[in-house]
Design a protein around this motif. Structure first.
Motif, short mmCIF file in Angstrom:
data_model
loop_
_atom_site.label_atom_id
_atom_site.label_comp_id
_atom_site.label_asym_id
_atom_site.label_seq_id
_atom_site.Cartn_x
_atom_site.Cartn_y
_atom_site.Cartn_z
N GLN A 123 4.89 2.39 -6.28
CA GLN A 123 3.71 3.51 -6.44
C GLN A 123 3.89 4.16 -7.78
OE1 GLN A 123 4.13 6.54 -3.32
NE2 GLN A 123 1.99 6.48 -3.02
N ARG A 124 5.09 4.48 -8.27
CA ARG A 124 5.27 5.42 -9.41
C ARG A 124 5.20 4.25 -10.57
NH1 ARG A 124 8.36 10.26 -8.83
NH2 ARG A 124 8.20 10.29 -11.28
N ALA A 125 5.71 3.12 -10.47
CA ALA A 125 5.56 2.22 -11.75
C ALA A 125 4.01 2.03 -12.12
CB ALA A 125 6.49 0.94 -11.26
N GLN A 126 3.35 2.00 -11.09
CA GLN A 126 1.99 1.65 -11.07
C GLN A 126 0.98 2.68 -11.89
OE1 GLN A 126 0.66 0.70 -7.03
NE2 GLN A 126 -0.38 -1.15 -7.94
N GLU A 127 1.55 4.07 -11.51
CA GLU A 127 0.94 5.10 -12.32
C GLU A 127 1.43 5.36 -13.59
OE1 GLU A 127 1.83 8.24 -9.60
OE2 GLU A 127 0.68 7.49 -8.03
N ASP A 128 2.75 5.17 -13.64
CA ASP A 128 3.62 5.45 -15.09
C ASP A 128 4.04 4.08 -15.93
OD1 ASP A 128 5.24 6.55 -16.87
OD2 ASP A 128 6.05 7.92 -15.47
N GLY A 152 -1.49 1.59 -1.39
CA GLY A 152 -0.43 1.29 -2.42
C GLY A 152 0.57 2.29 -1.68
N LEU A 153 0.59 2.60 -0.45
CA LEU A 153 1.64 3.63 0.11
C LEU A 153 3.06 2.81 0.46
CD1 LEU A 153 -0.99 5.22 2.35
CD2 LEU A 153 -0.48 5.70 0.07
N LEU A 154 2.82 1.81 1.38
CA LEU A 154 3.76 1.17 1.94
C LEU A 154 3.71 -0.20 1.92
CD1 LEU A 154 4.55 3.42 4.75
CD2 LEU A 154 6.07 3.26 3.00
N PHE A 155 4.84 -1.08 2.21
CA PHE A 155 4.77 -2.42 2.38
C PHE A 155 4.54 -2.70 3.53
CE2 PHE A 155 6.62 -2.00 -1.92
CZ PHE A 155 6.48 -3.16 -2.59
N PRO A 156 3.52 -3.25 4.08
CA PRO A 156 3.26 -3.48 5.46
C PRO A 156 3.93 -4.79 6.08
CG PRO A 156 1.38 -4.29 4.25
CD PRO A 156 2.32 -3.71 3.30
N ILE A 157 3.95 -4.83 7.33
CA ILE A 157 4.56 -6.02 7.82
C ILE A 157 3.79 -7.03 7.67
CG2 ILE A 157 5.32 -6.94 10.15
CD1 ILE A 157 6.34 -4.08 11.23
N TRP A 158 2.73 -6.90 8.15
CA TRP A 158 1.65 -8.11 7.87
C TRP A 158 0.64 -7.61 6.54
CZ3 TRP A 158 1.75 -5.77 12.98
CH2 TRP A 158 2.62 -6.55 13.76
N PRO A 159 1.32 -8.33 5.44
CA PRO A 159 0.43 -7.99 4.30
C PRO A 159 -0.71 -8.90 4.10
CG PRO A 159 2.44 -9.05 3.56
CD PRO A 159 2.68 -8.72 4.79
N ASP A 160 -1.76 -8.32 3.60
CA ASP A 160 -2.96 -9.13 3.76
C ASP A 160 -2.89 -9.80 2.31
OD1 ASP A 160 -5.41 -10.35 3.38
OD2 ASP A 160 -6.65 -8.39 3.52
N LEU A 161 -2.66 -11.20 2.39
CA LEU A 161 -2.46 -12.08 1.12
C LEU A 161 -3.67 -12.35 0.29
CD1 LEU A 161 -0.26 -14.91 2.64
CD2 LEU A 161 0.55 -12.80 1.42
N ASN A 162 -4.82 -11.92 0.61
CA ASN A 162 -6.05 -12.07 -0.19
C ASN A 162 -6.44 -10.50 -0.84
OD1 ASN A 162 -6.30 -14.81 0.61
ND2 ASN A 162 -7.11 -13.99 2.58
N SER A 163 -5.49 -9.68 -0.49
CA SER A 163 -5.84 -8.31 -0.79
C SER A 163 -5.88 -8.27 -2.41
CB SER A 163 -5.08 -7.02 -0.22
OG SER A 163 -5.05 -6.11 -0.76
N GLN A 164 -6.61 -7.06 -2.75
CA GLN A 164 -6.61 -6.92 -4.42
C GLN A 164 -5.35 -6.30 -4.78
OE1 GLN A 164 -9.30 -7.65 -6.28
NE2 GLN A 164 -10.21 -8.50 -4.42
N ASN A 165 -4.70 -5.41 -3.77
CA ASN A 165 -3.50 -4.84 -4.38
C ASN A 165 -2.40 -5.64 -4.22
OD1 ASN A 165 -2.08 -2.67 -5.18
ND2 ASN A 165 -2.78 -1.26 -3.94
N ASP A 166 -2.35 -6.53 -5.34
CA ASP A 166 -1.14 -7.52 -5.11
C ASP A 166 0.33 -7.10 -4.99
OD1 ASP A 166 -1.31 -10.31 -4.78
OD2 ASP A 166 -0.01 -10.57 -6.75
N PRO A 167 0.62 -6.10 -5.62
CA PRO A 167 1.95 -5.67 -5.99
C PRO A 167 2.72 -5.26 -4.55
CG PRO A 167 0.79 -4.55 -7.47
CD PRO A 167 -0.05 -5.16 -6.64
N TYR A 168 1.86 -5.00 -3.35
CA TYR A 168 2.28 -4.80 -2.30
C TYR A 168 2.56 -6.05 -1.38
CZ TYR A 168 2.36 -0.14 -3.25
OH TYR A 168 2.99 1.23 -3.83
#
Lengths: 354, 497
Positions: free
Chosen positions: A239-244, A295-311
């Motif tokens: 979260q912080r690395a993305q902002e900073d 970009g809050l937490l790493f979900p158990i079932w990440p959506d692999l097609n999502s825009q927010n890739d770092p998660y």
């Protein structure tokens, strides 16, 4: 059990001189009749949007949220076991949470949401994981001498080559104060005993800085006071690395620990019904998607097609998922824990007597 | 003649239906018994399975527990004269195979006290502690039943010696789950087998009872007068029933034949005297019309004579009817009454007394000659009396009224080693040897000039045969006939009844 850890509790209380004080933050309509008390070791920065979404969906429930350090959270839950205040307890210190369940402080809960949770993400229908995140190193790009470390070996090398720069500029958890810190250290020792020994030795000889909480470490890395934070929770770091711009998150290549955040409902908890509602909400697709998208937490079932890739965790090396089962009890064995902490203190040349 | 139902009535269809409903069902009993037996067996089997599955689950999970305990035990050591233990991760990884079960443990040294684990755990084993010998037991802890493994051993090094005790337990969830899954499967199989068995019993009962239905149908479908044996193929078990029915029908046939004979006898007996009665009556009627010229006196004389003849004929007819009745009673008794021990004297005496007067009318002296006190045989008193009556009547009838000899009939009873002999002696004309064989035939009459039915001796033969006695006709000296009948003595010790 209570007795077993009574002495330990006393020692810890005396050492830290800490009172069970935590600010209660309210969410939702103040007129709502039903109150859900959550004791959590989850930073609000990561959790607030989820709580807001929850009270929006369930306007008749208001949430009283208390942020408590993982170790304190454990002792608080044990202390309150006769008359728990919290309806739901959330922690990243999986071992302490599992111990709470093993020692009979939790009650069972079952719903269609918990049923679809894979067996490795729950235990006894009393402990439920809702996120799975990597344990990372966070680097201050500018301050860090030489190349970014890929793994622990290269970190050791960098420390040896840049003794002056690195001294007093590495931060990690104080395993005596942080439950999750202890868990990560003990898992490091379990995963790679020799590497851990060398690392600990290097940390000791370079005056590693110890912290109670992740955010303090991240703050100091960002400010340049530290060049590297070791064993940080991926969700906060990310979260912080993305902002900073100054910060870079590194997943160690030799192995990347994967940690679950887990929740339990204390036995005899008030309003256990709404605790279940909240748990179902956390495990719902909606919340899981929200964790990733915002970009809050790493979900158990990440959506692999999502825009927010770092998660989506793309570890460069093998991942070592910390298993949510009885093995965690070994790390918290009284004798083992005492010895581990003493070794840690000796290596880091810090001692209570000093 | 036969035993009959008192109020013989044809049941209506409805009554028959309700009787059928009320009647106990053989098939139902069969199925019920089978069902009960199978249920009991299945119950026992399920009980055994419960026990067994529990043991099996404990056996398999105790292996995990043992392995984990040994791993812990291996990592116990002495460090600076103090017991220390470094529990290996793998020990609990082993236990984690029972994935939902909580784990409790305690390590203590008898000298040093609590070392690690759950301090309030009771580490006293149920059996007396033996070094290095593992114990398994169930004990409640933390609100749940827990399976514990227990071991104790010595640690020695040159400076110190300690006794270390390790208790490791896990809750029983996985065990129960395993046991119940075994039980579940096994119970399913047992129940399935039981159901199949019950179905087979139901089908089997149908098959087993089918021959009975076949016999029943065969009987129902018979025409009224059909008494031929049933000739359907039946299995061994119903063979006896078939045979019994066939025997019964054979007996029924004999009875019917006797009845037919009797009816024929009766018709025969009654026809002749009736015809002669009719002739006599016609004669009497015609006396006046035929002989108008004769004097009134002569006429009335002849009329009187004719009427006298009619009366005589009536007497004879009445006698015949009595005889027929007696024969009917005797025949019935022979079929229905069992033979019992009786004294043979009274019936003989009684018949002698009865016949004495009739004999005297005919100018025949009847005497009875016997000095025996007790003469027990197995027989029927009434039949024997009838037999004697017939024999005496016969003797009297055929006694000639010759003046040369005393016309007398002597009845004698004498004792032999194994039997009593009755002799009826007359001094008539005797029976030629050729005829002796035939006198017992029905309707055979030696001499048609002497009145007789031709039935009496046949009846005598029947009675004799029924008593398994022996009858013989011998000649009387100098002339006449002697009928002698031998009855076996009744012996008490044989006790035949």
């Amino acid at each position: 059990m209570k007795q077993t850890f009574w002495g330990f509790i006393l020692i810890v209380s005396m050492l830290l001189g800490k009172v069970w004080a935590a600010e209660t933050i309210w969410f939702g309509n103040s007129a709502a009749t039903r109150v859900l008390y959550i004791n959590s070791a989850l930073d609000l920065a990561s959790f607030e949007p989820i709580l807001n979404e929850f009270v929006a969906q369930y306007p008749y429930i208001k949430v009283a949220y208390r942020d408590v350090n993982t170790l304190d959270l454990y002792h608080l839950t044990v202390k309150e076991h006769n008359k728990p205040q919290a309806s739901l307890v959330i922690s990243s210190a999986m071992d302490l949470h599992l111990k709470l369940v093993n020692d009979g402080y939790a009650q069972s809960y079952q719903s269609s949401f918990t049923d679809r949770l894979p067996d490795s993400f729950k235990w006894r229908n009393q402990l439920f994981a809702f996120s799975l995140e990597p344990i990372v190193m966070l680097v201050n790009k500018k301050a860090f001498p030489g190349d970014m470390p890929e793994d622990r070996q290269s970190l050791l090398q960098t420390i040896r080559q840049n003794e002056k720069t690195m001294t007093k500029r590495i931060g990690t958890y104080d395993i005596r104060q942080s439950g999750v810190g202890y868990l990560l250290a003990s898992q490091d020792a379990r995963q790679a005993d020799v590497t851990w020994g060398r690392l600990l030795e290097a940390f000791g000889s370079h005056d590693v800085q110890t912290y109670c909480c992740t955010h303090d470490i991240i703050d100091d890395v960002a400010s340049g006071k530290l060049v590297l934070g070791y064993n940080l929770l991926g969700s906060y770091a990310s979260q912080r690395a993305q902002e900073d711009d100054r910060l870079k998150m590194i997943l160690p290549k030799d192995y990347t620990l994967m940690l679950m955040r887990a929740a339990l409902i204390p036995k005899g908890a008030p309003n256990a019904e709404d605790a279940g509602v909240f748990l179902d909400f956390l495990l719902s697709d909606n919340s899981q998607k929200m964790m990733q998208d915002q970009g809050l937490l790493f979900p158990i079932w990440p959506d692999l097609n999502s825009q927010n890739d770092p998660y989506v965790v793309n570890a460069p090396g093998p991942t070592g998922v910390i298993e949510l089962d009885q093995q965690l009890l070994v790390g918290r064995d009284y004798a083992k824990q005492k010895r581990f902490i003493r070794n840690w203190e000796m290596a880091l040349e810090i001692s209570d007597e000093d | 003649m036969w035993q009959k139902s008192l109020n013989h009535q044809n049941l209506s269809e409805e009554e028959e239906q309700s009787a059928l409903r009320k009647a106990p069902s053989l098939r139902f009993r069969f199925i019920l018994a089978g069902f009960l037996v199978i249920s009991i067996i299945a119950g026992l089997a399920i009980n055994l399975i419960f026990d067994y599955s529990q043991k099996l689950a404990d056996l398999s999970y105790d292996r995990l527990l043992r392995s984990a305990l040994l791993q812990m035990d291996e990592n116990v050591g002495l460090m600076r004269n103090e017991v220390s233990i470094d529990i290996p991760w793998s020990a609990f990884a082993t236990l984690a195979q029972a994935d939902e079960d909580r784990v409790f443990y305690k390590v203590e040294s008898l000298e040093q006290g609590f070392i690690t684990g759950y301090q309030d755990l009771n580490s006293e084993p149920p059996q007396p502690p033996v070094l290095d010998q593992m114990q398994f037991y169930n004990q409640e802890y933390s609100g749940e039943m827990v399976r514990f493994a227990w071991i104790q051993r010595h640690l020695t090094d040159p400076e110190t010696a300690q006794t270390v005790r390790i208790v490791l337990g896990q809750t029983r969830l996985s065990r129960e789950a395993m046991a119940s899954s075994i039980t579940h499967k096994a119970v399913e199989v047992v129940v399935f087998i039981a159901l199949v068995a019950i179905t087979l019993i139901i089908i089997g009962s149908h098959l087993v009872l089918r021959p009975l239905h076949r016999i029943e149908r065969a009987l129902e479908e018979r025409t009224m007068g059909d008494l031929t044996p049933i000739e359907i193929n039946t299995p061994k078990e119903t063979h006896h029933l078939k045979v019994a029915i066939n025997h019964f029908m054979a007996r029924l046939q004999t009875n019917l034949e006797q009845l037919e004979n009797y009816t024929a006898d009766a018709a025969h007996q009654l026809r002749t005297p009736l015809a002669s009665l009719k002739a006599l009556a016609e004669n009497a009627r015609d006396i006046n019309s035929v002989d108008q010229h004769s004097t009134d006196l002569a006429c009335s004389d002849r009329q009187h004579q004719a009427l006298d003849n009619i009366v005589k004929q009536c007497d004879a007819l009445s006698q015949t009817v009595t005889l027929l009745l007696n024969q009917a009673v005797v025949s019935h008794r022979l079929q229905t009454h069992r033979l019992e021990p009786i004294d043979i004297l009274p019936p003989i005496k009684a018949s002698c007394r009865e016949q004495a007067v009739t004999a005297l009318h005919k100018g025949v002296r009847l005497s009875f000659d016997c000095d025996l006190k007790e003469t027990m045989i197995l027989g029927d008193a009434f039949s024997i009396q009838q037999m004697m009556q017939n024999l005496i009547e016969n003797a009297v009838r055929y006694s000639s009224s010759d003046e040369q000899y005393d016309t007398e009939v002597i009845v004698q009873l004498s004792e032999f080693e194994r039997f009593y002999r009755i002799q009826v002696v007359d001094y008539g004309d005797g029976i030629p040897d050729l005829e002796k064989e035939r006198v017992f035939e029905r309707f055979y009459r030696g001499r048609y000039d002497i009145a007789g039915s031709g039935v009496g001796l046949a009846m005598v033969k029947d009675i004799v045969d029924h008593h398994s006695a022996r009858i013989e006709i011998v000649d009387t000296e100098p002339k006449g006939t002697t009928f002698q009948v031998d009855f076996a003595k009744f012996r008490y010790n044989e006790g035949v009844l």
